[in-house]
Design a protein around this motif. Sequence first.
Motif, short mmCIF file in Angstrom:
data_model
loop_
_atom_site.label_atom_id
_atom_site.label_comp_id
_atom_site.label_asym_id
_atom_site.label_seq_id
_atom_site.Cartn_x
_atom_site.Cartn_y
_atom_site.Cartn_z
N LYS A 133 -35.07 81.33 84.01
CA LYS A 133 -35.66 82.31 83.10
C LYS A 133 -34.58 83.10 82.37
CE LYS A 133 -40.12 83.13 85.23
NZ LYS A 133 -41.04 84.16 85.72
N LEU A 134 -33.46 83.36 83.04
CA LEU A 134 -32.37 84.12 82.44
C LEU A 134 -31.04 83.51 82.85
CD1 LEU A 134 -31.27 86.61 80.86
CD2 LEU A 134 -31.28 87.84 83.04
N VAL A 135 -30.18 83.32 81.87
CA VAL A 135 -28.83 82.84 82.13
C VAL A 135 -27.85 83.86 81.56
CG1 VAL A 135 -27.11 81.04 81.70
CG2 VAL A 135 -29.50 80.41 82.10
N LEU A 136 -26.93 84.31 82.41
CA LEU A 136 -25.85 85.17 81.95
C LEU A 136 -24.67 84.29 81.59
CD1 LEU A 136 -25.73 88.19 84.43
CD2 LEU A 136 -26.78 88.06 82.18
N VAL A 137 -24.18 84.47 80.38
CA VAL A 137 -23.02 83.74 79.90
C VAL A 137 -21.85 84.71 79.88
CG1 VAL A 137 -22.01 82.44 77.99
CG2 VAL A 137 -24.46 82.22 78.50
N ASP A 138 -20.83 84.42 80.65
CA ASP A 138 -19.65 85.28 80.80
C ASP A 138 -18.61 84.84 79.77
OD1 ASP A 138 -17.57 86.86 81.77
OD2 ASP A 138 -17.82 86.21 83.86
N GLY A 139 -18.24 85.76 78.89
CA GLY A 139 -17.27 85.46 77.85
C GLY A 139 -15.85 85.36 78.39
N VAL A 140 -14.95 84.99 77.50
CA VAL A 140 -13.54 84.83 77.86
C VAL A 140 -12.70 85.85 77.08
CG1 VAL A 140 -13.25 82.97 76.17
CG2 VAL A 140 -11.59 83.23 77.99
N GLY A 141 -11.87 86.60 77.77
CA GLY A 141 -10.98 87.52 77.08
C GLY A 141 -11.71 88.53 76.22
N TYR A 142 -11.31 88.64 74.98
CA TYR A 142 -11.92 89.55 74.01
C TYR A 142 -12.68 88.73 72.98
CZ TYR A 142 -7.45 88.26 71.96
OH TYR A 142 -6.37 87.54 71.53
N PRO A 143 -13.47 89.35 72.09
CA PRO A 143 -14.37 88.60 71.21
C PRO A 143 -13.73 87.47 70.38
CG PRO A 143 -14.98 90.88 71.15
CD PRO A 143 -13.70 90.80 71.96
N ALA A 144 -12.50 87.64 69.92
CA ALA A 144 -11.89 86.65 69.04
C ALA A 144 -11.06 85.59 69.76
CB ALA A 144 -11.03 87.35 67.99
N VAL A 145 -10.96 85.66 71.11
CA VAL A 145 -10.18 84.64 71.82
C VAL A 145 -10.72 83.26 71.44
CG1 VAL A 145 -9.76 83.61 74.09
CG2 VAL A 145 -9.44 86.05 73.77
N GLY A 146 -9.83 82.39 71.04
CA GLY A 146 -10.23 81.04 70.65
C GLY A 146 -10.59 80.89 69.19
N SER A 147 -10.51 81.96 68.41
CA SER A 147 -10.93 81.88 67.00
C SER A 147 -10.07 80.91 66.19
CB SER A 147 -10.97 83.26 66.35
OG SER A 147 -9.68 83.85 66.33
N ILE A 148 -8.80 80.77 66.54
CA ILE A 148 -7.95 79.84 65.81
C ILE A 148 -8.44 78.40 65.98
CG2 ILE A 148 -6.26 79.51 67.66
CD1 ILE A 148 -4.09 79.49 65.42
N CYS A 149 -9.16 78.16 67.07
CA CYS A 149 -9.71 76.83 67.34
C CYS A 149 -11.19 76.74 66.96
CB CYS A 149 -9.55 76.50 68.82
SG CYS A 149 -7.84 76.56 69.40
N GLY A 150 -11.74 77.83 66.39
CA GLY A 150 -13.14 77.82 65.99
C GLY A 150 -14.11 77.90 67.15
N ILE A 151 -13.65 78.43 68.27
CA ILE A 151 -14.53 78.54 69.45
C ILE A 151 -14.33 79.89 70.13
CG2 ILE A 151 -12.93 77.21 70.89
CD1 ILE A 151 -15.48 76.25 72.43
N SER A 152 -14.43 80.95 69.34
CA SER A 152 -14.35 82.31 69.90
C SER A 152 -15.65 82.63 70.63
CB SER A 152 -14.14 83.32 68.77
OG SER A 152 -15.32 83.43 67.99
N ASN A 153 -15.64 83.76 71.31
CA ASN A 153 -16.87 84.23 71.95
C ASN A 153 -18.00 84.36 70.93
OD1 ASN A 153 -16.20 84.89 74.85
ND2 ASN A 153 -14.56 85.98 73.81
N ALA A 154 -17.67 84.86 69.75
CA ALA A 154 -18.69 85.02 68.71
C ALA A 154 -19.23 83.68 68.25
CB ALA A 154 -18.11 85.81 67.53
N HIS A 155 -18.36 82.67 68.13
CA HIS A 155 -18.83 81.33 67.76
C HIS A 155 -19.81 80.79 68.80
CE1 HIS A 155 -15.05 81.26 65.28
NE2 HIS A 155 -15.88 80.67 64.42
#
Length: 183
Positions: free
Chosen positions: A113-135
Amino acid sequence: GFENIGDFGVLFVGGDRSSVGKTSCCLGILSSLVDGGFLKPEELGYIKPVTQCEAEQPIINYCAKQGIECMGIGPVVFYKGFTRAFLAGETPSSEALIADAVAAVRDIKSRKKLVLVDGVGYPAVGSICGISNAHVAAALQAPVLLIGKSGVGDAVDSHNLNSIFFEHHGVRVLGTILNKISI
């Protein structure tokens, strides 16, 4: 962010920096839901689909003891040198990495019914690879709960900056938990 009554969907827990307590807050949320009788352990899931840390976290033991489905290390690991490997074309594409992360979350969600997704680092981590938390949150169409550091001025400034990054990617920010406040 929730699909229908009784099926709460996916909640992405992000932080304004590394080591701010995202995983600890996920543990607290799961514990509150179970101990408060709001959801049964078998109705809950936890996943960290993208990570930099492969060390086992206490949440994994908690989930195992409670019977909460858990994937502490998901399909995308930002190992040392990952960015250089990505830029050299030695890793899967951004789209493939996001698809792997999303598939892992949706697999657990298909049973919960509910899944918690735990992010990595800060919001933009991975943005250079197009896979940030926001993505990832955008691909999941999941709202975000930000975990922030203690304080007032800098804590609010960090929330504003980070929430704008998520919102720029079309992700709704539900609010912030200011963590590690001294009493």
